[in-house]
Design an enzyme around this catalytic site. Structure first.
Site, PDB file in Angstrom:
ATOM      1  N   GLU A 102       0.829  -1.215   0.000  1.00 28.02           N
ATOM      2  CA  GLU A 102       0.000   0.000   0.000  1.00 28.02           C
ATOM      3  C   GLU A 102       0.860   1.260   0.000  1.00 28.02           C
ATOM      4  O   GLU A 102       0.517   2.245  -0.643  1.00 28.02           O
ATOM      5  CB  GLU A 102      -0.951   0.012   1.210  1.00 28.02           C
ATOM      6  CG  GLU A 102      -2.035  -1.057   1.169  1.00 28.02           C
ATOM      7  CD  GLU A 102      -2.995  -0.919  -0.006  1.00 28.02           C
ATOM      8  OE1 GLU A 102      -3.055   0.156  -0.629  1.00 28.02           O
ATOM      9  OE2 GLU A 102      -3.663  -1.915  -0.330  1.00 28.02           O
ATOM     10  N   TYR A 158      -5.574   6.073   5.446  1.00 21.18           N
ATOM     11  CA  TYR A 158      -5.725   5.111   4.355  1.00 21.18           C
ATOM     12  C   TYR A 158      -4.983   3.804   4.652  1.00 21.18           C
ATOM     13  O   TYR A 158      -5.560   2.716   4.608  1.00 21.18           O
ATOM     14  CB  TYR A 158      -5.226   5.741   3.043  1.00 21.18           C
ATOM     15  CG  TYR A 158      -5.044   4.723   1.967  1.00 21.18           C
ATOM     16  CD1 TYR A 158      -6.144   4.235   1.276  1.00 21.18           C
ATOM     17  CD2 TYR A 158      -3.788   4.190   1.680  1.00 21.18           C
ATOM     18  CE1 TYR A 158      -6.000   3.258   0.313  1.00 21.18           C
ATOM     19  CE2 TYR A 158      -3.632   3.215   0.723  1.00 21.18           C
ATOM     20  CZ  TYR A 158      -4.739   2.755   0.040  1.00 21.18           C
ATOM     21  OH  TYR A 158      -4.579   1.774  -0.889  1.00 21.18           O
ATOM     22  N   ASP A 164      -9.180   5.712  -0.992  1.00 21.12           N
ATOM     23  CA  ASP A 164      -8.094   6.243  -1.825  1.00 21.12           C
ATOM     24  C   ASP A 164      -8.732   6.963  -3.019  1.00 21.12           C
ATOM     25  O   ASP A 164      -9.965   7.130  -3.063  1.00 21.12           O
ATOM     26  CB  ASP A 164      -7.142   5.126  -2.273  1.00 21.12           C
ATOM     27  CG  ASP A 164      -7.785   4.159  -3.260  1.00 21.12           C
ATOM     28  OD1 ASP A 164      -9.020   4.236  -3.468  1.00 21.12           O
ATOM     29  OD2 ASP A 164      -7.065   3.326  -3.838  1.00 21.12           O
ATOM     30  N   CYS A 198     -14.376   1.476 -13.306  1.00 17.83           N
ATOM     31  CA  CYS A 198     -14.822   2.852 -13.053  1.00 17.83           C
ATOM     32  C   CYS A 198     -13.630   3.804 -13.200  1.00 17.83           C
ATOM     33  O   CYS A 198     -13.248   4.508 -12.270  1.00 17.83           O
ATOM     34  CB  CYS A 198     -15.433   2.949 -11.657  1.00 17.83           C
ATOM     35  SG  CYS A 198     -16.383   4.455 -11.407  1.00 17.83           S
TER      36      CYS A 198
HETATM   37  S1  SF4 Z   1     -21.978   2.587 -13.231  1.00 15.01           S
HETATM   38 FE1  SF4 Z   1     -20.197   3.489 -14.208  1.00 15.01          FE
HETATM   39  S2  SF4 Z   1     -19.807   5.372 -13.081  1.00 15.01           S
HETATM   40 FE2  SF4 Z   1     -21.173   4.132 -11.832  1.00 15.01          FE
HETATM   41  S3  SF4 Z   1     -19.820   3.023 -10.452  1.00 15.01           S
HETATM   42 FE3  SF4 Z   1     -20.187   1.714 -12.229  1.00 15.01          FE
HETATM   43  S4  SF4 Z   1     -18.494   2.128 -13.655  1.00 15.01           S
HETATM   44 FE4  SF4 Z   1     -18.557   3.781 -12.131  1.00 15.01          FE
END
Ligand code: SF4
Length: 328
Positions: A78, A159, A177, A231
């Site tokens: 980490e 963290y 994080d 994401c």
């Molecule tokens: S739907 Fe899209 S923006 Fe929302 S958490 Fe999932 S990957 Fe991220």
């Protein structure tokens, strides 16, 4: 006569932007936990520091490790991962574990050895704190187990304390994080400045609500993994996301073409980089005894000075230099 309406200040407006954010409901929390953990069990990356409970052992991580050994592994990884990308860290981590497989091995290392191993990773203070922390833990004779105890070790912040306590010792505490900030601000469509103290507090609170009490370490790793993979900052894969049904940014983006999930978290202007100018002298010692050169396998010898033990790049060696101008 009615009292005149007072204009809200900018500070109040930002506070309201976070005050309006609702907690996760019980049903949302349970659904997010189970979807995310199922996805993580099937998709987690095979990384050398992953714990056995995450189903990703490696040559360096035996299948059965004791909790304190796991804490050491999580701690090193980490700290290396702060400000550094996973592919870069993997080589450093493997070399580190070969040289210092246990905290006891690390505690007997010198600062020079640690700096040499860290060379190229940057932010050398992290390496020094790891060494000092290892020495103090070995002196105490016991690895601190809770996040609050871990915070007393030099160089361990919220963290890292949360990561070690949850992943190694199963404490039900959150880890936040940059990846988690991105996921949580999107799940809750938080438009307030993510660097503001009030927003930071809100994100920690929301993350704490989500942590799965039966698998806190895996849940925290799953949330970070989601932010590091699907994401992403600029190109999220929402169609593959296990929690898209609970993501307000995603739902808003489907309702309005003007809104994109990448609008969250709100972009904040970076501090301008400061430039300092220095004159550096490279001094080669030309007239050195042939014998000394041969005995040490050297062809050239240069003059180096050691930086002070406190301050930036403490204890590192460098060519003699003098600062000519500092930007303010
Ligand atoms: S739907 Fe899209 S923006 Fe929302 S958490 Fe999932 S990957 Fe991220």
């Amino acid at each position: 006569m009615a009292a005149p309406k007072r204009r809200k200040s900018a500070a109040v407006a930002i506070l309201n932007a976070t005050d309006d954010i609702e907690d996760f409901s019980k049903s949302e929390t349970l659904a997010i936990r189970s979807s995310l953990l199922r996805w993580y069990d099937e998709n987690s990356r095979d990384l050398p520091w992953r714990t056995p409970s995450a189903g990703a052992g490696s040559l360096l991580m035996p299948v059965k490790v004791d909790e304190e050994q796991r804490a050491y592994v999580v701690w090193v990884s980490e700290v290396m991962l702060q400000q550094t990308r996973v592919p870069t860290v993997m080589g450093y981590f493997n070399r580190w574990m070969e040289k210092w497989p246990t905290i006891r091995d690390l505690s007997s290392a010198s600062l020079e050895e640690v700096n040499e191993m860290w060379a190229g990773l940057g932010y050398y203070r992290r390496a020094r704190f790891l060494l000092e922390g290892a020495k103090s833990i070995v002196d105490e004779g016991k690895f601190p187990r809770s996040a609050s105890e871990l915070l007393c070790v030099k160089g361990i912040g919220d963290y890292t304390a949360g990561a070690i306590a949850s992943i190694a010792f199963n404490e039900v505490v959150p880890v936040v994080d940059g990846n988690v900030v991105r996921v949580i601000t999107r799940l809750r469509a938080i438009s307030a400045n993510p660097k503001e103290a009030g927003t930071v507090k809100l994100i920690w609170k929301l993350t704490r609500q989500l942590v799965d009490p039966s698998r806190p370490g895996d849940f925290n790793q799953a949330l970070m993994e989601l932010g590091a993979t699907l994401c992403s900052s600029t190109n999220p894969s929402c169609s593959k996301c296990p929690v898209s049904d609970h993501c307000q940014a995603f739902l808003l983006s489907k309702k309005s073409q003007k809104l994109k999930v990448t609008d969250y978290p709100t972009k904040v202007a970076k501090n301008k980089q400061r430039h300092d100018f220095a004159a550096v002298s490279v001094v080669e010692i030309a007239e050195l005894d042939e014998q000394i050169l041969n005995d040490n396998g050297l062809k050239h010898v240069f003059l180096l000075v050691k930086r002070p033990e406190n301050g930036l790049l403490a204890g590192l060696w460098e060519f003699p230099s003098v600062i000519l101008m500092k930007e303010v």
